[in-house]
Enzyme design. Structure first.
Site, PDB file in Angstrom:
ATOM      1  N   CYS A  25     -13.199 -40.675 -62.956  1.00 22.85           N
ATOM      2  CA  CYS A  25     -12.242 -39.943 -63.777  1.00 22.85           C
ATOM      3  C   CYS A  25     -11.558 -40.947 -64.684  1.00 22.85           C
ATOM      4  O   CYS A  25     -12.114 -41.989 -65.020  1.00 22.85           O
ATOM      5  CB  CYS A  25     -11.244 -39.178 -62.907  1.00 22.85           C
ATOM      6  SG  CYS A  25     -10.217 -40.233 -61.875  1.00 22.85           S
ATOM      7  N   HIS A 601       1.345 -57.230 -30.753  1.00 20.26           N
ATOM      8  CA  HIS A 601       1.873 -55.934 -31.212  1.00 20.26           C
ATOM      9  C   HIS A 601       1.971 -55.015 -30.000  1.00 20.26           C
ATOM     10  O   HIS A 601       0.958 -54.563 -29.456  1.00 20.26           O
ATOM     11  CB  HIS A 601       0.932 -55.343 -32.265  1.00 20.26           C
ATOM     12  CG  HIS A 601       1.531 -54.226 -33.060  1.00 20.26           C
ATOM     13  ND1 HIS A 601       1.720 -52.960 -32.550  1.00 20.26           N
ATOM     14  CD2 HIS A 601       1.993 -54.191 -34.336  1.00 20.26           C
ATOM     15  CE1 HIS A 601       2.264 -52.195 -33.484  1.00 20.26           C
ATOM     16  NE2 HIS A 601       2.436 -52.910 -34.579  1.00 20.26           N
TER      17      HIS A 601
END
Length: 680
Positions: A25, A601
């Site tokens: 696009c 984490h």
């Protein structure tokens, strides 16, 4: 431009063999892939010229390029490996690619007919955006010359320009006067009809001879002189100016598409080439001239007048609502009808009142991007600096928001609230000033500010939108605490993770459990082991690929393993320095004395708990020894919230070493060998 970025893009998405189809696009490459599940998005975004990547449903994948998208597309299609896709362009595959993941968030995802409607609108305008942008700059130049007094008001009734300036004025008219023909071609092609037949049908009502019918004896003037009615074979034909109209060609194309499918069913294939176009024109030309054309003109005018009545009733409300709505309309493709109405307003009213408030949204969007650019420079984030620079240039110079929107804002959700404040500020200023108008369809950029009737008001409003969004993003940041922790841990090695981390295929196979730097592994391993990282928590080892988060499992942040904890305290695995200690307690970055950079984490998505259930024991800058407590957590709080307890333990600077290997499986205790790091 060299073809290397094109080749790198194809390589990063799994090679040409993984590509089913490719279209583009105005700003994005739109891939349909065989399998998009294993793509390393960080690797894609690390390719030069790539501003961002947007995974979508159904193995569709968008790569945001910006204004150079057509050049990159052509370079990709020129690659030898892509030759088999050379015939894909223009075959109508665009419709499948346009259905973005955002569709599911709005009404388009709930009603198939509505989704099709917006797809037809977008596919009808997208190919001609470049021509519209170019023409809009000519209009802006003429407006600027009139403002400076160089020429008279070029668009006022009865004004005659000098031939030289009249020629310059013609440069934009070719695009806007014949816009219905361009829309007819694109829409007909999108709907499966012969685009040149659609072009030819619409061309009939734009011929000088057609307009001359309204001047013949017996023609009756209607609608205040804007149209005339003349009898053709006893039937009333409405003759009006179809220049710049968009609704008539759209409606015509829909009917033509349905008619074409029907004719192909009843006409033998051997004679379709002759009779399908002939019968289509025989039916559609009268139908368009007598019914579809007038219906489109006056139906569209009714929509425009409805919005105008709202603006006339309260310019303030209108100027505030439009910029606040646009940030949500654009990702869903719901802005296309407004673009069509803007064009219709200019043709029927002589001016448009929507583009001014739209500018407040655009400049708030660009301001947020400028804030991200400032922070990326300060944080020395090369990849984000590249993305934001390209997106900001496309916005400020071209008025194109997609690179900012898809490359940055939809990826970092903290930006949207700050951007909306910028939209509100600009809208309020425009509303209090009574709004602005423009006599031309323009892309709201720095270059088109002179196209508006009240330049000081418009410039002040969009400037306030830009500055507000930029300052708010700079002050608050655009990354979540979790994203900051991951970035800081990766950057501690001297580079961001996307630049430093090797692909998953480079991860070495797990070593024998229990390997250590003291010589309990094989002879080859003993000779190369640089460090053994002990487990920071007791639990069950989870291989990297099985960690329930693709950011970790794909090795994007670093290499290592996960641990499903059986206890509630996380300890330093070895002596070193704390680089990052999140106040929420969910993530810690360490630099061990061996030179190994670590990220621990605690759980997956636990940042969303905002520290609930966590008690942090250390701070950034602290010196720790093996066994120093980092954090304790409440298992029940995490589990009740629905989050996984699996704790990734990762080496974030793996390229400094020969390999990073899993050193254990099954149950481990605190300090048990978990990861081995070998020297190059």
């Amino acid at each position: 431009m060299a073809s290397k970025p094109a080749a790198d893009i194809i390589t990063s998405i799994g090679g040409a063999e993984n590509v089913v189809g490719l279209t583009h696009c105005a700003t994005r490459l739109r891939f349909t892939l065989k399998d998009a599940s294993g793509i390393d998005q960080a690797a894609v975004e690390a390719v030069p010229l790539v501003l961002g990547a947007v995974p979508q449903t159904g193995n569709r994948y968008q790569v945001v390029i910006g204004g150079a998208v057509e050049t990159v597309y052509n370079d990709i299609m020129a690659l030898p490996a892509m030759k088999k896709h050379a015939g894909d362009h223009g075959t109508g595959d665009t419709a499948a690619d346009v259905k973005a993941a955002e569709r599911a968030k709005g009404p388009r995802g709930k009603f198939a007919w509505l989704d099709t409607f917006f797809e037809i609108l977008s596919d009808s305008f997208r190919p001609i955006l470049g021509a519209l942008l170019g023409a809009s700059l000519f209009i802006t130049f003429m407006a600027l010359m009139a403002t400076l007094g160089v020429i008279p008001s070029w668009n006022a009734p009865g004004v005659t320009l000098d031939p030289s300036w009249a020629f310059v004025n013609l440069m934009w008219q070719g695009v806007f006067v014949f816009l219905p023909l361009m829309v007819a071609y694109n829409a007909s092609k999108r709907l499966g009809a012969d685009p040149w037949v659609g072009f030819g049908i619409m061309a009939v009502v734009m011929l000088p001879g057609f307009n001359a019918l309204g001047l013949t004896d017996g023609a009756e003037t209607v609608f205040g002189g804007k149209a005339a009615v003349v009898q053709i074979f006893g039937l009333p034909l409405t003759v009006t100016d179809y220049s710049s109209q968009v609704f008539p060609p759209l409606i015509m194309a829909v009917v033509l598409g349905l008619l074409t499918k029907y004719l192909k069913k009843i006409i033998p294939s051997s004679v379709q080439l002759i009779f399908v176009p002939f019968l289509s024109m025989l039916i559609m030309i009268p139908l368009t001239a007598f019914l579809i054309g007038p219906m489109g003109v006056y139906g569209g005018a009714a929509l425009g007048n409805f919005l105008k009545s709202i603006n006339d009733f309260s310019p303030f409300i209108f100027a505030v609502v439009i910029p606040l709505a646009y940030p949500f309309m654009v990702p869903l493709g719901l802005h296309w009808p407004l673009n069509a109405i803007m064009l219709l307003n200019i043709q029927s009213l002589g001016y448009d009142f929507i583009q001014g408030p739209m500018g407040a949204w655009n400049f708030a969007c660009f301001g947020a991007t400028a804030g991200v650019l400032f922070l990326s420079i300060r944080e020395k984030d090369r990849q984000m600096k590249q993305t934001a620079t390209g997106a900001l240039a496309a916005g400020l110079l071209g008025g194109i928001s997609e690179p900012s929107l898809y490359g940055i804002h939809l990826r970092f959700k903290r930006i949207y609230p700050r951007m909306l404040v910028g939209c509100l500020v600009g809208g309020v200023i425009l509303g209090l000033g009574g709004g602005v108008k423009t006599s031309a369809f323009v892309f709201t950029s720095l270059l088109t500010i002179p196209a508006f009737d009240n330049i000081p008001l418009y410039a002040g409003a969009v400037g306030a939108s830009f500055i507000t969004a930029m300052v708010l993003v700079i002050l608050s940041g655009y990354k979540t605490p979790e994203q900051k922790a991951e970035f800081a841990a990766a950057q501690a090695a001297g580079t961001i993770a996307s630049e430093e981390t090797p692909p998953v295929s480079d991860i070495a196979a797990p070593m024998v459990a229990g390997a250590s730097s003291t010589g309990t592994a094989t002879a080859t391993a003993v000779a190369t082991v640089l460090a053994t990282v002990g487990s920071p928590i007791a639990g069950i080892v989870v291989p990297l690929a099985d960690i329930p988060d693709p950011v970790f499992s794909k090795g994007i942040v670093g290499l290592g393993v996960g641990v499903d904890p059986t206890e509630d305290t996380v300890y330093a695995p070895a002596a070193g320095k704390v680089l990052v200690a999140q106040a929420t307690g969910h993530a810690f970055g360490l630099r061990l004395d061996s030179g190994v950079e670590m990220l621990i984490h605690v759980g997956i998505d636990t940042v969303n708990l905002a520290g609930k259930g966590f008690t942090v024991k250390v701070a950034a800058g602290d010196r720790v020894e093996a066994g120093t407590p980092l954090v304790t957590f409440d298992r029940k709080v995490i589990e009740d919230a629905g989050y996984s307890l699996v704790t990734p333990v990762l080496v974030t600077n793996p390229k400094k070493f020969g390999s990073v290997d899993q050193a254990a499986s099954g149950q481990v205790e605190v300090g048990s060998p978990l990861i081995t790091v070998t020297a190059k």
